[in-house]
Design a protein around this motif. Structure first.
Motif: not given
Length: 379
Positions: A170-175, A181-182, A247-254
């Motif tokens: 439904a959304y152009g191949g995106q999960t 994220e995008h 890693p990309q999630v942990v980089a935003k952790a408080p």
């Protein structure tokens, strides 16, 4: 949570059930649109008005690999009364547990009979009733999600792309995670998950805090920015809480919290701890993926006699009051929602299967969270 001072846990969970039930009503219509598009009623009619699901799929020309997913659609349509399902007796089910679902017989009702398109269904010159239903379903049938689901079911073996979900179609191949994220501003998936944690965790600690007592360390797997772990740590100051996420999630952790963050991948390994916490995680993944996650969890935790266990918050379809149709409908409708990302809401037998395949010996289901449950899983 301020609401806990104003309402009981059960009042809040009942309120959540009401909102979820109404919000998920789309998927009741989507299930009907799928059945109409695939001509399921016609297939049952041609098979004499009653048939098993493998027979229906063969008659309707649907790929056998969609058997489990079509069963989930039919579960919605039987709970809502469009079809009737007759399950095999207990003795037959026990003798062939793996095929117990496939032995179930689906029958037409007056409602599904109106969806049959063959000429014998109407008087000479009379237009078939399914055209009215098709018109009423127009807004649902034309939505990206519904079109993605119907296209996904119509695929045959040589057309299928492994791992491609209805959502991606439904959304152009995106999960769902790529879209979150995008396009975070328009698709507030991560914020919604954090809001769910803020709502649910105080209720978890009020209703079943005992599952955390006696633990010395806990890893919240795929715990995001640590909302659940922080709530647990505040309630149990001596419990060392760690969040594992990408890693990309942990980089935003408080920073400056009592929660420790580790960048990693739950499909690779999990940091050692007394216990592992999985809130609303396993329903996102196929059975084989869940088994892999759980095997990694098993390697990470202490032995059972040292308090080692997995604490899971997820849905157990069929749990709850047997006479509460709103509860039953919400669970099976949520299953269609999660089917869009190739996830599964499981009944107890389906949970048991993956638990034992992952090498666990015992489990306990605690159905105190409305349509969700706490599951303690022991090595």
């Amino acid at each position: 949570m301020a609401l806990l001072a104003e309402y009981s846990s059960q009042e809040l969970l009942q309120a959540e059930l009401q909102l979820w039930h109404q919000s998920l009503g789309f998927f009741k219509s989507a299930a009907l649109a799928i059945a109409l598009d695939l001509r399921i009623a016609d297939a049952v009619h041609r098979l004499g008005g009653a048939a098993t699901l493998p027979q229906i799929l063969a008659e309707a020309g649907i790929s056998p690999c969609r058997l489990r997913d079509m069963r989930r659609v039919m579960r919605v349509l039987t709970v809502s009364g469009i079809f009737i399902v007759q399950h095999p007796d207990e003795a037959a089910a026990a003798a062939a547990a793996e095929s117990r679902h496939d032995a179930a017989v689906y029958k037409l009702t007056a409602a599904s009979r109106l969806l049959v398109r063959d000429k014998s269904s109407t008087a000479t010159g009379q237009l078939p009733h399914f055209l009215t239903v098709q018109l009423l379903l127009g807004p649902v049938r034309d939505s990206p999600v519904s079109m993605g689901m119907r296209k996904w079911f119509r695929q045959q073996g040589d057309q299928q792309q492994p791992g491609l979900s209805p959502f991606a179609m439904a959304y152009g191949g995106q999960t769902v995670w790529e879209r979150a994220e995008h396009d975070a501003a328009a698709f507030r998936f991560n914020d919604a998950m954090a809001a769910d944690t803020a709502f649910l965790m105080p209720i978890v600690l009020r209703e079943c805090a005992e599952v955390f007592r006696g633990l010395t360390s806990l890893v919240d797997v795929a715990g995001g920015l640590g909302g659940a772990a922080a709530t647990i740590a505040a309630a149990f100051p001596d419990l060392k809480c760690t969040v594992l996420d990408l890693p990309q999630v942990v980089a935003k952790a408080p920073s400056g919290t009592d929660v420790h963050y580790v960048a990693g991948d739950m499909f690779e390994s999990i940091p050692p701890a007394n216990a592992v916490f999985l809130k609303w995680i396993l329903h996102d993944w196929r059975d084989d993926e869940c088994v892999k996650i759980l095997k990694n969890c098993k390697q990470a935790i202490s032995p059972r006699d040292a308090g080692g266990k997995i604490i899971i918050i997820d849905m157990v379809v069929g749990s709850g009051p047997s006479d509460d149709i709103k509860h039953a409908e919400t669970q099976v409708l949520y299953d269609l929602l999660i089917m869009n990302i190739n996830g599964v809401e499981r009944d107890e037998q389906e949970w048991k299967k993956i638990f034992f395949e992952a090498g666990f010996k015992d489990y306990k289901i605690i159905p105190v969270l409305g349509v969700r449950s706490v599951i303690e899983l022991y090595p």
